[in-house]
Design an enzyme around this catalytic site. Structure first.
Site, mmCIF file in Angstrom:
data_model
loop_
_atom_site.group_PDB
_atom_site.id
_atom_site.type_symbol
_atom_site.label_atom_id
_atom_site.label_comp_id
_atom_site.label_asym_id
_atom_site.label_seq_id
_atom_site.Cartn_x
_atom_site.Cartn_y
_atom_site.Cartn_z
ATOM 1 N N ARG A 141 0.826 -1.210 0.000
ATOM 2 C CA ARG A 141 0.000 0.000 0.000
ATOM 3 C C ARG A 141 0.859 1.259 0.000
ATOM 4 O O ARG A 141 0.416 2.318 -0.381
ATOM 5 C CB ARG A 141 -0.878 0.038 1.268
ATOM 6 C CG ARG A 141 -1.961 -0.978 1.327
ATOM 7 C CD ARG A 141 -2.585 -1.021 2.716
ATOM 8 N NE ARG A 141 -3.176 0.239 3.119
ATOM 9 C CZ ARG A 141 -4.426 0.610 2.861
ATOM 10 N NH1 ARG A 141 -5.206 -0.196 2.187
ATOM 11 N NH2 ARG A 141 -4.895 1.765 3.277
ATOM 12 N N ARG A 160 9.441 6.113 -3.688
ATOM 13 C CA ARG A 160 9.769 6.879 -4.892
ATOM 14 C C ARG A 160 11.055 7.669 -4.704
ATOM 15 O O ARG A 160 11.454 7.965 -3.574
ATOM 16 C CB ARG A 160 8.604 7.777 -5.316
ATOM 17 C CG ARG A 160 8.036 8.700 -4.285
ATOM 18 C CD ARG A 160 6.997 9.625 -4.933
ATOM 19 N NE ARG A 160 5.640 9.111 -4.836
ATOM 20 C CZ ARG A 160 4.751 9.504 -3.914
ATOM 21 N NH1 ARG A 160 5.080 10.409 -3.026
ATOM 22 N NH2 ARG A 160 3.545 9.000 -3.901
ATOM 23 N N ARG A 206 -8.326 -6.370 13.673
ATOM 24 C CA ARG A 206 -7.640 -5.433 14.556
ATOM 25 C C ARG A 206 -8.626 -4.332 14.902
ATOM 26 O O ARG A 206 -9.429 -3.896 14.067
ATOM 27 C CB ARG A 206 -6.410 -4.805 13.876
ATOM 28 C CG ARG A 206 -5.270 -5.740 13.699
ATOM 29 C CD ARG A 206 -4.773 -6.308 15.001
ATOM 30 N NE ARG A 206 -3.922 -5.373 15.748
ATOM 31 C CZ ARG A 206 -3.476 -5.645 16.967
ATOM 32 N NH1 ARG A 206 -3.819 -6.759 17.600
ATOM 33 N NH2 ARG A 206 -2.689 -4.776 17.579
ATOM 34 N N ARG A 231 -0.126 6.428 16.010
ATOM 35 C CA ARG A 231 -0.051 7.770 15.400
ATOM 36 C C ARG A 231 -0.905 8.767 16.161
ATOM 37 O O ARG A 231 -1.770 8.377 16.949
ATOM 38 C CB ARG A 231 -0.462 7.731 13.921
ATOM 39 C CG ARG A 231 -1.800 7.107 13.644
ATOM 40 C CD ARG A 231 -1.999 6.894 12.121
ATOM 41 N NE ARG A 231 -3.187 6.084 11.883
ATOM 42 C CZ ARG A 231 -3.500 5.525 10.712
ATOM 43 N NH1 ARG A 231 -2.733 5.691 9.651
ATOM 44 N NH2 ARG A 231 -4.593 4.803 10.584
ATOM 45 N N GLU A 248 -3.836 7.184 18.613
ATOM 46 C CA GLU A 248 -4.437 5.955 18.102
ATOM 47 C C GLU A 248 -3.690 4.746 18.648
ATOM 48 O O GLU A 248 -2.494 4.595 18.398
ATOM 49 C CB GLU A 248 -4.323 6.014 16.574
ATOM 50 C CG GLU A 248 -5.388 5.279 15.847
ATOM 51 C CD GLU A 248 -5.355 5.589 14.356
ATOM 52 O OE1 GLU A 248 -5.473 6.772 13.964
ATOM 53 O OE2 GLU A 248 -5.203 4.635 13.586
ATOM 54 N N TYR A 303 -9.495 -5.449 3.088
ATOM 55 C CA TYR A 303 -8.910 -4.172 3.517
ATOM 56 C C TYR A 303 -9.235 -3.114 2.456
ATOM 57 O O TYR A 303 -8.361 -2.608 1.773
ATOM 58 C CB TYR A 303 -7.402 -4.387 3.666
ATOM 59 C CG TYR A 303 -6.597 -3.306 4.370
ATOM 60 C CD1 TYR A 303 -7.170 -2.124 4.820
ATOM 61 C CD2 TYR A 303 -5.242 -3.495 4.587
ATOM 62 C CE1 TYR A 303 -6.404 -1.167 5.461
ATOM 63 C CE2 TYR A 303 -4.468 -2.543 5.221
ATOM 64 C CZ TYR A 303 -5.046 -1.384 5.650
ATOM 65 O OH TYR A 303 -4.275 -0.430 6.270
ATOM 66 N N ASP A 348 -10.212 0.428 0.817
ATOM 67 C CA ASP A 348 -10.235 1.871 1.011
ATOM 68 C C ASP A 348 -11.626 2.358 0.617
ATOM 69 O O ASP A 348 -12.407 1.612 0.015
ATOM 70 C CB ASP A 348 -9.184 2.545 0.123
ATOM 71 C CG ASP A 348 -7.774 2.348 0.676
ATOM 72 O OD1 ASP A 348 -7.632 2.237 1.902
ATOM 73 O OD2 ASP A 348 -6.824 2.293 -0.131
HETATM 74 N N1 UDP Z 1 3.403 1.411 7.588
HETATM 75 C C1 UDP Z 1 4.649 1.454 8.146
HETATM 76 N N2 UDP Z 1 5.114 2.627 8.671
HETATM 77 C C2 UDP Z 1 4.367 3.752 8.671
HETATM 78 C C3 UDP Z 1 3.078 3.713 8.088
HETATM 79 C C4 UDP Z 1 2.617 2.530 7.577
HETATM 80 O O1 UDP Z 1 5.355 0.467 8.177
HETATM 81 O O2 UDP Z 1 4.842 4.779 9.181
HETATM 82 C C5 UDP Z 1 2.909 0.123 7.047
HETATM 83 C C6 UDP Z 1 2.179 -0.689 8.096
HETATM 84 O O3 UDP Z 1 2.471 -2.044 7.889
HETATM 85 C C7 UDP Z 1 0.732 -0.404 7.798
HETATM 86 C C8 UDP Z 1 0.753 -0.303 6.279
HETATM 87 O O4 UDP Z 1 2.003 0.324 5.997
HETATM 88 O O5 UDP Z 1 -0.114 -1.440 8.237
HETATM 89 C C9 UDP Z 1 -0.390 0.472 5.680
HETATM 90 O O6 UDP Z 1 -0.426 1.753 6.256
HETATM 91 P P1 UDP Z 1 -1.594 2.775 5.951
HETATM 92 O O7 UDP Z 1 -1.182 4.097 6.483
HETATM 93 O O8 UDP Z 1 -1.969 2.655 4.510
HETATM 94 O O9 UDP Z 1 -2.770 2.155 6.839
HETATM 95 P P2 UDP Z 1 -4.168 2.748 7.307
HETATM 96 O O10 UDP Z 1 -4.134 4.219 7.128
HETATM 97 O O11 UDP Z 1 -5.189 2.027 6.503
HETATM 98 O O12 UDP Z 1 -4.222 2.369 8.745
#
Ligand code: UDP
Length: 364
Positions: free
Chosen positions: A172, A176, A247, A278, A298, A346, A348
């Site tokens: 996901r 880059r 989760r 976060r 969170e 999962y 979006d």
């Molecule tokens: N992830 C990570 N570090 C970060 C943010 C995300 O390793 O700082 C990884 C982590 O495994 C997470 C996945 O990327 O489950 C997807 O993150 P995303 O932010 O897309 O998840 P969401 O916003 O759906 O919780």
């Protein structure tokens, strides 16, 4: 003849879009939700003049022009671009992994330098076919980025070792070699000005909605030709084959008596020792000009019955159990399973809408 064509269980994105489209086709729909409000986890509510994403940050992004146009019928979107930062111990990095991240991490400037460092780290690891998230991440970015920005965050978020998680989760996240902090690669992105709840009010306008009703508490007598169920698929079948794992997330909300708490909507804490994943500062999603600010810490948690499920855990074990539930579902042509929980995917937001529109088409 039943009273309704469709009983839609859950007023979230899948249910609301399905109900809206079917009503437009002249079908009679009843939408029920066990919560006291519509909108599912997209629900927003005003506190201190700021729209709060009550069930976690929702940033709309899509590459599907038709979905973008669809959602724009129900709200005007602003030009918010998600650019989270990550804090690891006393270091701060830009996300997603890009030249700003690499430049700070290794004190380099050019894409060639970054690529050379990552390549030398990957070569030492000797991973051919990644079997899990850890191997996938290491093969993608090498060990520095993995150790500082992925491992701690992911293990907190999922409550499982990276070596036990499926590789697709990390895909996901973009990687880059430009100085571009946009978290998403999608063509369209934004936050609805005035919050998400208005979208649901418009989607469900003129449709019968009953809140505070649990599907299981409804009388046995069937009132609709078909049911659209957007709750957990295992719950629908009374967990008779066992529980799927989810989760959950717990939010600690705080009104801070300052104008600006962290300078960004999303700050990830990637260090395993910080208990939360976060902090969201809601005002930055809509550029609100207020004297105070609202933040949400969170905390990720394992789901158990009675608390809210957020993320399906799509590992091998759960995928096998899901297949068994899907076999049960196929014996119920009178029930459509939809959304993140009904399909255990999962999704979006754009994918949930797409799936609802496709389901409407298949029904018509
Ligand atoms: N992830 C990570 N570090 C970060 C943010 C995300 O390793 O700082 C990884 C982590 O495994 C997470 C996945 O990327 O489950 C997807 O993150 P995303 O932010 O897309 O998840 P969401 O916003 O759906 O919780």
């Amino acid at each position: 003849m039943k009273e309704y064509d469709y009983l839609i269980v859950g007023a979230g994105l899948f249910g609301a879009v399905f109900a809206h489209e079917m009503s437009a086709k002249g079908k009679k729909c009843l939408v029920i939700d066990k919560r006291s409000h519509i909108g599912g986890n997209c629900y927003t509510e005003k506190t201190e003049g700021i729209n709060i994403h009550k069930y976690g940050a929702h940033i709309f992004h899509t590459s599907d022009r038709r979905i973008w146009e669809y959602i724009n019928q129900f709200a005007e979107f602003n030009n918010y671009i998600n650019s989270p930062v990550a804090i690891y111990k006393d270091e701060l990095y830009n996300l997603p992994f890009n030249m700003n991240t690499f430049s700070k991490m290794w004190n380099i400037k050019t894409p060639e330098e970054a690529k050379a460092i990552i390549k030398s780290q990957i070569d030492k690891l000797n991973i051919s076919e990644p079997q899990n998230l850890e191997e996938q991440a290491l093969k993608l970015v090498g060990n520095d980025v993995y150790e500082k920005l992925i491992k701690g965050y992911t293990e907190k978020q999922w409550g499982r070792k990276c070596s036990e998680l499926p590789a697709f989760i990390i895909k996901r996240l973009p990687l880059r070699f430009t100085y571009d902090n946009n978290y998403f690669n999608d063509r369209y992105q934004g936050i609805p000005i005035g919050g998400y709840t208005q979208i649901f009010e418009k989607l469900l306008n003129g449709i019968e909605v009953k809140l505070n009703i649990n599907y299981k508490d409804m009388s046995e007598e069937k009132i609709a030709e078909k049911t659209v169920f957007t709750g957990c698929i295992d719950e629908f079948f009374d967990y008779r084959l066992g529980e799927l794992e989810y989760r959950s997330v717990r939010f600690e909300n705080e009104i801070a008596d300052k104008e600006n708490y962290q300078g960004n909507a999303v700050v990830n804490y990637t260090d395993a020792d910080i208990p939360y994943t976060r902090i969201i500062e809601h005002k930055h999603f809509e550029f609100a000009d207020t004297a105070k600010t609202v933040i949400s810490r969170e905390y990720s948690a394992e789901w158990k019955r009675g608390i809210e499920p957020y993320y399906p855990v799509n590992d091998e074990k759960n995928s096998k159990l899901l297949e068994k539930y899907q076999a049960l579902a196929s014996e119920r042509p009178d029930v459509i399973f939809g959304g993140r929980l009904g399909q255990y995917k999962y999704y979006d937001m754009d994918k949930a809408i797409r799936s609802a529109l496709d389901t409407v088409e298949a029904e018509s």
